[in-house]
Write an enzyme that holds these catalytic residues in place. Structure first.
Site, PDB file in Angstrom:
ATOM      1  N   PRO A 239       0.811  -1.215   0.000  1.00 17.73           N
ATOM      2  CA  PRO A 239       0.000   0.000   0.000  1.00 17.73           C
ATOM      3  C   PRO A 239       0.845   1.266   0.000  1.00 17.73           C
ATOM      4  O   PRO A 239       1.688   1.460   0.862  1.00 17.73           O
ATOM      5  CB  PRO A 239      -0.804  -0.104   1.299  1.00 17.73           C
ATOM      6  N   GLU A 240       0.579   2.088  -0.962  1.00 20.68           N
ATOM      7  CA  GLU A 240       1.147   3.429  -1.012  1.00 20.68           C
ATOM      8  C   GLU A 240      -0.016   4.387  -0.808  1.00 20.68           C
ATOM      9  O   GLU A 240      -1.112   3.949  -0.472  1.00 20.68           O
ATOM     10  CB  GLU A 240       1.839   3.656  -2.361  1.00 20.68           C
TER      11      GLU A 240
END
Length: 271
Positions: free
Chosen positions: A2-3
């Site tokens: 996850p960014e």
DNA sequence: GAAGACCTGCTA
DNA sequence: TAGCAGGTCTTC
């Protein structure tokens, strides 16, 4: 995984599901390291009986403001996600008022939960959020020109800009035809402006598409409904090694930059 | 900077 | 079976 766009998607879905305003009735934590230095019991005791006021995001952190005045801070790291469905990779389970259950799924057990009195204890160590008004073209220009650092690690440095990760760094650099190992101070004014626009653009499109996920399987990013983001179809560089560059047709190559796999076009992106 | 650690599942 | 993975931390 996850960014910024993936974390934003999870935070939005928590709000859309209506967790704000609910009371935390019970909390079970099955992976103690997730909440260190607190014990699962201490963490659980501090949360139970409090109400969730708001859910927000800064960089890759989810910030859950509690009625106790404390803040429950969540970092998904490589594989964490909240889910409305149970799975064998759940590391915690939360029971909210109204019978709502939340599962914290995290195959690789890298996710971290913190409990703080002041969110600045954590957020104060981050640069401006990449989609916030505090991240401006002028700010980026200062960071680039005042340092002599390879551009990609600079973009990944959360203390300078919060939210960019490996996928979106590669995307922004491909979009601007900048080699990931170019020295930050060597970028022309035009390149700096283009890079700023590209960062904002790839992140916004990522958010619109509810994030990126690659391949299948349990280590991949999933949103709260268990769905993978649709941004994958729009990725131009990351994970496209050997496929033709959409600008010039040259097969993309993969190299290692600061220990991170990095995909680029050897023709468009020259040092 | 570089390298290893933290973890597990997937792919080649 | 070895090597790889979206992220950070710590220790050279």
């Amino acid at each position: 995984m996850p960014e910024l766009p993936e974390v934003e998607t999870i935070a939005r879905q928590l709000r859309e599901r209506g967790v704000e305003g609910r009371e935390i009735l019970a909390l079970r934590i099955d992976w103690p390291r997730m909440v260190e230095p607190l014990t699962p019991a201490a963490f659980s005791n501090a949360l139970c009986g409090t109400k969730i006021n708001t859910v927000s995001r800064t960089g890759k952190w989810i910030q859950i403001q509690l009625s106790s005045g404390q803040h429950w801070m969540v970092h998904l790291r490589m594989a964490g996600s909240f889910s409305k469905r149970r799975s064998k990779f759940d590391r915690a389970e939360v029971l909210l008022s109204g019978g709502m259950k939340l599962y914290f799924r995290d195959t690789r057990k890298f996710g971290r939960w913190k409990l703080v009195d002041d969110p600045q204890e954590i957020l104060g160590q981050l640069g401006p959020d990449a989609l916030s008004k505090h991240f401006t073209g002028t700010y980026l220009e200062q960071q680039l020109t005042h340092r002599k650092r390879a551009i990609k690690p600079l973009l990944l440095d959360q203390s300078l800009i919060a939210g960019i990760g490996n996928i979106y760094a590669d995307e922004a650099l491909w979009a601007t035809s900048i080699h990931p190992q170019r020295c930050s101070s060597s970028l022309t004014p035009e390149e700096r402006k283009a890079l700023y626009r590209a960062i904002r653009h790839v992140l916004r499109i990522g958010v619109q598409n509810r994030g990126t996920s690659l391949g299948k399987g349990q280590t991949n990013y999933r949103d709260m409904n268990g769905e993978s983001g649709s941004h994958r179809k729009r990725v131009k560089a990351y994970g496209r090694k050997g496929l033709p560059c959409e600008r010039c047709g040259t097969p993309l190559i993969k190299i290692v930059v600061v220990q991170r796999g990095t995909t680029l076009c050897p023709t468009c992106q020259v040092r």
